[in-house]
Enzyme design. Structure first.
Site, PDB file in Angstrom:
ATOM      1  N   CYS A  85       0.822  -1.207   0.000  1.00  0.00           N
ATOM      2  CA  CYS A  85       0.000   0.000   0.000  1.00  0.00           C
ATOM      3  C   CYS A  85       0.862   1.267   0.000  1.00  0.00           C
ATOM      4  O   CYS A  85       1.493   1.558  -1.003  1.00  0.00           O
ATOM      5  CB  CYS A  85      -0.998  -0.058   1.149  1.00  0.00           C
ATOM      6  SG  CYS A  85      -2.432   0.974   0.826  1.00  0.00           S
ATOM      7  N   HIS A 178      -3.195  -5.244   1.826  1.00  0.00           N
ATOM      8  CA  HIS A 178      -2.518  -5.462   3.114  1.00  0.00           C
ATOM      9  C   HIS A 178      -2.544  -6.931   3.546  1.00  0.00           C
ATOM     10  O   HIS A 178      -3.376  -7.305   4.386  1.00  0.00           O
ATOM     11  CB  HIS A 178      -3.238  -4.661   4.203  1.00  0.00           C
ATOM     12  CG  HIS A 178      -3.026  -3.187   4.120  1.00  0.00           C
ATOM     13  ND1 HIS A 178      -2.009  -2.532   4.772  1.00  0.00           N
ATOM     14  CD2 HIS A 178      -3.710  -2.240   3.446  1.00  0.00           C
ATOM     15  CE1 HIS A 178      -2.073  -1.249   4.525  1.00  0.00           C
ATOM     16  NE2 HIS A 178      -3.093  -1.042   3.715  1.00  0.00           N
ATOM     17  N   GLU A 180      -0.739  -8.376   5.591  1.00  0.00           N
ATOM     18  CA  GLU A 180      -0.416  -8.507   7.017  1.00  0.00           C
ATOM     19  C   GLU A 180      -1.664  -8.396   7.888  1.00  0.00           C
ATOM     20  O   GLU A 180      -1.602  -8.651   9.083  1.00  0.00           O
ATOM     21  CB  GLU A 180       0.632  -7.456   7.412  1.00  0.00           C
ATOM     22  CG  GLU A 180       0.137  -6.031   7.503  1.00  0.00           C
ATOM     23  CD  GLU A 180      -0.098  -5.353   6.159  1.00  0.00           C
ATOM     24  OE1 GLU A 180       0.012  -6.020   5.110  1.00  0.00           O
ATOM     25  OE2 GLU A 180      -0.426  -4.159   6.164  1.00  0.00           O
TER      26      GLU A 180
END
Ligand code: GLN
Length: 209
Positions: A85, A178, A180
């Site tokens: 991002c 994302h 994560e």
């Protein structure tokens, strides 16, 4: 997408944004993780993650912490670097509306906040080239899109409407979403598998977006 067992020393740029989530996911995969805030923290790293957050803020802190050239040099050294991002925005050689320089090493053009206010965040299942195990559930938050990819960069994933949301250029990886923030560690494992490749074949930068 093979190597997950070798323990690597992985840096996570920890100036702003969601670096903790990356740190936790990399640690869960068994890697040693170090937070990077100053140029000296890059020493001894096998790979580096540049997290999501606010690209203008991270770019400002990169400049004030003297990290711009050291980060560029790290990217050009052939070791894997992954921008998620805002991190992807910072890796791009061309960005709309970023009021200061980023790291500018990937042959991609990026459009910030490409989905507008109506769609601040959304999720989508993506087929990612080179990633086994079926679609990847991707979380997008005030996400950019990759408008152009110029060789040696290549697109790895698109939304159903064709917009590019993941790209790779040798050791450099950019995702508009994302990974994560999900429980799926496959992309982190894929990223670390680039370390083995990079050891054999350092990157040569060519062309421009
Ligand atoms: N919109 C942010 C930017 O332009 C990126 C958002 C994110 O990293 N989740 O920097």
């Amino acid at each position: 997408m093979t190597e997950t067992r070798t323990t690597r020393t992985v840096g996570v740029l920890a100036l702003q944004g969601d670096f903790r989530e990356h740190r936790e996911m990399l640690a869960a995969l068994g890697h040693e993780v170090r937070e990077v805030r100053l140029p000296g923290h890059l020493a001894g790293l096998d790979a580096l993650v540049i997290p999501g957050g606010e690209s203008t803020t991270i770019a400002r802190l990169i400049l004030s912490n003297g990290l711009q050239q050291p980060l560029r040099a790290f990217c050009l050294s052939g070791r894997p670097v992954w921008g998620t991002c805002a991190g992807a925005i910072l890796l791009a050689r061309q960005v709309d509306r970023l009021d200061r320089p980023g790291i500018e090493v990937m042959n991609i053009s990026i459009l910030r906040n490409a989905f507008g206010r109506q769609l601040d965040s959304f999720e989508a299942d993506l087929d990612i080239r080179g990633l086994a195990g079926g679609p990847f559930h991707a979380v997008f938050i005030r996400a950019p899109v990759i408008e152009r990819v110029v060789p040696p960069a290549e697109a790895l994933a698109t939304l159903p409407d064709g917009r590019i949301v993941a790209a790779r250029q040798g050791n450099l990886l950019a995702t508009a979403f994302h990974p994560e923030l999900t429980g799926d560690t496959r992309l982190h494992a894929y990223f670390l598998s680039l370390a083995a490749e990079a050891e054999a074949r350092p990157l040569a930068l060519e062309g421009r977006p």
